[in-house]
Design a protein around this motif. Structure first.
Motif, mmCIF file in Angstrom:
data_model
loop_
_atom_site.group_PDB
_atom_site.id
_atom_site.type_symbol
_atom_site.label_atom_id
_atom_site.label_comp_id
_atom_site.label_asym_id
_atom_site.label_seq_id
_atom_site.Cartn_x
_atom_site.Cartn_y
_atom_site.Cartn_z
ATOM 1 N N ALA B 85 0.838 -1.200 0.000
ATOM 2 C CA ALA B 85 0.000 0.000 0.000
ATOM 3 C C ALA B 85 0.876 1.254 0.000
ATOM 4 O O ALA B 85 0.588 2.234 -0.698
ATOM 5 C CB ALA B 85 -0.912 -0.001 1.233
ATOM 6 N N LEU B 88 2.369 1.733 -3.462
ATOM 7 C CA LEU B 88 1.348 2.153 -4.432
ATOM 8 C C LEU B 88 1.014 3.640 -4.298
ATOM 9 O O LEU B 88 0.661 4.292 -5.271
ATOM 10 C CB LEU B 88 0.067 1.330 -4.262
ATOM 11 C CG LEU B 88 0.094 -0.113 -4.782
ATOM 12 C CD1 LEU B 88 -1.203 -0.816 -4.449
ATOM 13 C CD2 LEU B 88 0.330 -0.140 -6.291
ATOM 14 N N ARG B 92 3.044 6.334 -6.899
ATOM 15 C CA ARG B 92 1.806 6.172 -7.643
ATOM 16 C C ARG B 92 1.989 6.344 -9.148
ATOM 17 O O ARG B 92 1.485 5.573 -9.949
ATOM 18 C CB ARG B 92 0.767 7.178 -7.152
ATOM 19 C CG ARG B 92 -0.615 6.960 -7.744
ATOM 20 C CD ARG B 92 -1.523 8.094 -7.332
ATOM 21 N NE ARG B 92 -1.260 8.456 -5.935
ATOM 22 C CZ ARG B 92 -2.183 8.499 -4.996
ATOM 23 N NH1 ARG B 92 -3.410 8.237 -5.290
ATOM 24 N NH2 ARG B 92 -1.869 8.843 -3.757
ATOM 25 N N SER B 100 -2.153 -2.327 -8.699
ATOM 26 C CA SER B 100 -3.183 -2.126 -7.675
ATOM 27 C C SER B 100 -4.398 -3.016 -7.936
ATOM 28 O O SER B 100 -5.094 -3.409 -6.999
ATOM 29 C CB SER B 100 -3.581 -0.656 -7.580
ATOM 30 O OG SER B 100 -4.065 -0.211 -8.804
ATOM 31 N N ARG B 148 -6.113 -1.934 0.552
ATOM 32 C CA ARG B 148 -7.030 -0.849 0.216
ATOM 33 C C ARG B 148 -7.283 0.096 1.384
ATOM 34 O O ARG B 148 -7.284 1.319 1.224
ATOM 35 C CB ARG B 148 -8.375 -1.401 -0.271
ATOM 36 C CG ARG B 148 -8.246 -2.300 -1.471
ATOM 37 C CD ARG B 148 -7.994 -1.498 -2.715
ATOM 38 N NE ARG B 148 -9.180 -0.760 -3.085
ATOM 39 C CZ ARG B 148 -9.558 -0.536 -4.329
ATOM 40 N NH1 ARG B 148 -8.846 -1.013 -5.327
ATOM 41 N NH2 ARG B 148 -10.640 0.154 -4.598
ATOM 42 N N GLY B 151 -4.196 1.816 2.278
ATOM 43 C CA GLY B 151 -3.926 2.691 1.141
ATOM 44 C C GLY B 151 -4.759 3.969 1.184
ATOM 45 O O GLY B 151 -4.262 5.060 0.892
#
Lengths: 274, 262
Positions: B85, B88, B92, B100, B148, B151
């Motif tokens: 996470a 990511l 990004r 992802s 998630r 994240g």
């Protein structure tokens, strides 16, 4: 250093998903094509069997009815919750979260007590003399649907409460100040704004009920075999692993198709997207 | 939203809540019945079915297994999920988008298909014993929560704070533990709770992975129900509901229950 971190940090999770999910599921699907009688022979066998087709149709039917009922019940309830004052709203959210966090076995079991031969409904109806013999409500499609709606309504309520609360008040006030009455405001402002959320909720409920195992096992039994219980029966009772893998592959294809089509529609329908 | 609701809608919502809560009240009632069969309203009050749970060794054993699997599986998923996470969010722009998507696959693939495939590959083909299979299966099942939910917390984290710490000479791991982690604490707690609940209630994956001698509580309850239909199951259900109450109290104390509608 950055390069190492960038690729190194997600590496363990990537390996885990690849080794434990992608490879095993791909192998399961691959075995269905490795039959001596031809690549699609197991699928031909599935769709040529009246019993198996019936299992698939029943599962689709139960999942669709469950989704429709959960949408209507969940949306109305979420609409009421969203308009409640703070304290009452918290209590209602707690009341919806509690069943959601309670396990599927416990929640399905409750319906065995309610719908069983000596269950509450039969007891009540017999004691007031409406019926003489207990009704057989368990192991019917209806009993599976009731338990599934019970299972998924809390999820729908919570998803949609979040969606409805996210709708800016200004838009509704603007609609009202421009003279729209509550019902047109609902259909022309609130409903279109909530549609992407409704689709998300519908996808969650449809895939959840389409692939469920515990609820059809307890409330449907052998008589109302669904895809999940049929897969289990093929794999662990008759040890027909190719047959079980075929069921698995059909479930994967339908689930992924529904998710990708619906999320595309949701994106297109989103009125807030530019 | 307008603050006035139509009485018909209000009455409908009240009925929905009755529908949601009555079955749970019925379970509580049935667990207190002094009869050898399940019935509601209870006939005679007794706690003997609660005492009976503790007489059945299988319930105690599988409850312990369930807790172990839930703690270890959730722990493992956080251990591999938090770094993923972090990457990511931090990188990004540079990381490919499919990465992802990869981490939500455990939600997309039907649980029962996942359980069956794991049985074939790691338990049978690779010969892994039941207990580690269960832990790996559950870790993967709950991985999407770790990636998630953590994240989502990282998405609102200001990475310039981290850069400040590092430029002042703080080593990367220490920076993560003392600067990043405290800022995403709520996300980690939320991920833990959601993952733990999912794991402890799981049927579809466990039903394939449990083996001779090792089972989880939900699977044991299903097996018990096939043989006996006595109030013991209702009592076990009540105990599980108490666990849910405990979890809700933790959620309320740490995050507030409204986080669940977000």
């Amino acid at each position: 250093m950055t390069k190492l971190a960038k690729w190194g940090l997600p590496l363990p999770a990537t390996i885990a998903v690849t080794v434990l999910l992608i490879i095993p599921v791909t192998l399961t699907i691959a075995t269905t094509f490795g039959e001596a009688k031809g690549a699609f022979s197991t699928y031909a066998a599935f769709f040529n069997s009246g019993f198996r087709r019936a299992v698939l149709w029943r599962t689709l039917e139960v999942a669709l009815i469950t989704t429709a009922l959960s949408l209507v019940i969940g949306f109305i309830t979420a609409y009421v919750i969203a308009q409640m004052p703070g304290r009452l709203k918290s209590i209602m959210i707690i009341a919806a979260v509690f069943p959601l966090l309670t396990g599927v076995v416990v929640r399905s079991f409750a319906w065995l007590i309610i719908l069983g031969k000596n269950g509450i409904i039969n007891d009540t109806l017999m004691s007031i003399g409406i019926i003489n013999e207990p009704l057989s409500m368990l192991y019917t499609e209806g009993s599976v649907i009731v338990a599934m709606v019970y299972l998924f309504v809390p999820l729908m309520i919570l998803t949609l409460t979040g969606v409805l609360e996210g709708i800016p008040r200004d838009l509704i006030e603007a609609s009202a100040s421009l003279g729209a009455r509550p019902i047109p405001t609902f259909f022309q402002v609130i409903l279109p704004l909530a549609t992407p959320g409704l689709i998300v909720g519908a996808v969650l409920v449809f895939t959840g009920s389409f692939t469920s195992y515990a609820t059809p096992q307890l409330l449907g039994g052998e008589k109302q075999m669904m895809m999940g219980t049929f897969l289990y029966q093929r794999a662990m009772v008759t040890f027909d692993w190719v047959g079980a893998s075929t069921v698995a592959a059909i479930m994967v294809v339908i689930t992924i198709a529904v998710v990708s089509i619906m999320s595309r529609i949701a994106r297109r329908l989103n009125p807030m997207a530019v | 939203m307008p603050t006035r609701i139509h009485p018909v809608l209000g009455a409908f919502a009240a009925l929905v809540f009755l529908f949601l809560l009555a079955p749970l009240v019925i379970i509580i009632g049935a667990s207190l019945s002094d009869t050898t069969y399940l019935t509601f309203p209870p006939q005679g009050l007794s706690l003997r079915w609660f005492a009976n749970i503790f007489q059945i060794e299988a319930f105690r054993r599988t409850a312990i297994t369930s807790l172990q699997v839930a703690f270890l599986g959730t722990g493992l998923s956080l251990l591999i999920g938090i770094p993923a996470a972090y990457a990511l969010n931090r990188y990004r722009v540079e990381l490919p988008r499919w990465l992802s998507t990869l981490f939500v696959l455990p939600i997309l693939v039907p649980e029962i298909v996942f359980g069956f495939s794991l049985l074939k590959s790691i338990t049978i083909a690779a010969g892994l014993p039941v207990f580690p299979s269960l832990i790996l299966g559950h870790a993967l099942l709950v991985l999407p929560y770790s990636v998630r939910v953590v994240g989502a917390s990282l998405a609102s984290f200001d990475f310039s704070i981290e850069e400040a710490a590092m430029s002042l000479g703080c080593p990367p791991l220490k920076t993560f533990m003392t600067v990043v982690l405290p800022n995403i604490q709520a996300g980690v707690i939320a991920a833990f709770i959601l993952a733990f609940i999912t794991s402890i209630n799981d049927v579809s994956v466990s039903v394939f992975l449990t083996g001779p001698g090792i089972s989880t509580l939900p699977i044991q309850i299903l097996a018990h129900m096939e043989q006996f239909f006595d109030p013991t199951i209702a009592s076990v259900s009540v105990l599980l509901m108490l666990v849910t109450v405990g979890v809700m109290a933790i959620v309320e104390a740490t995050l507030g229950l409204t986080f669940l509608t977000k």
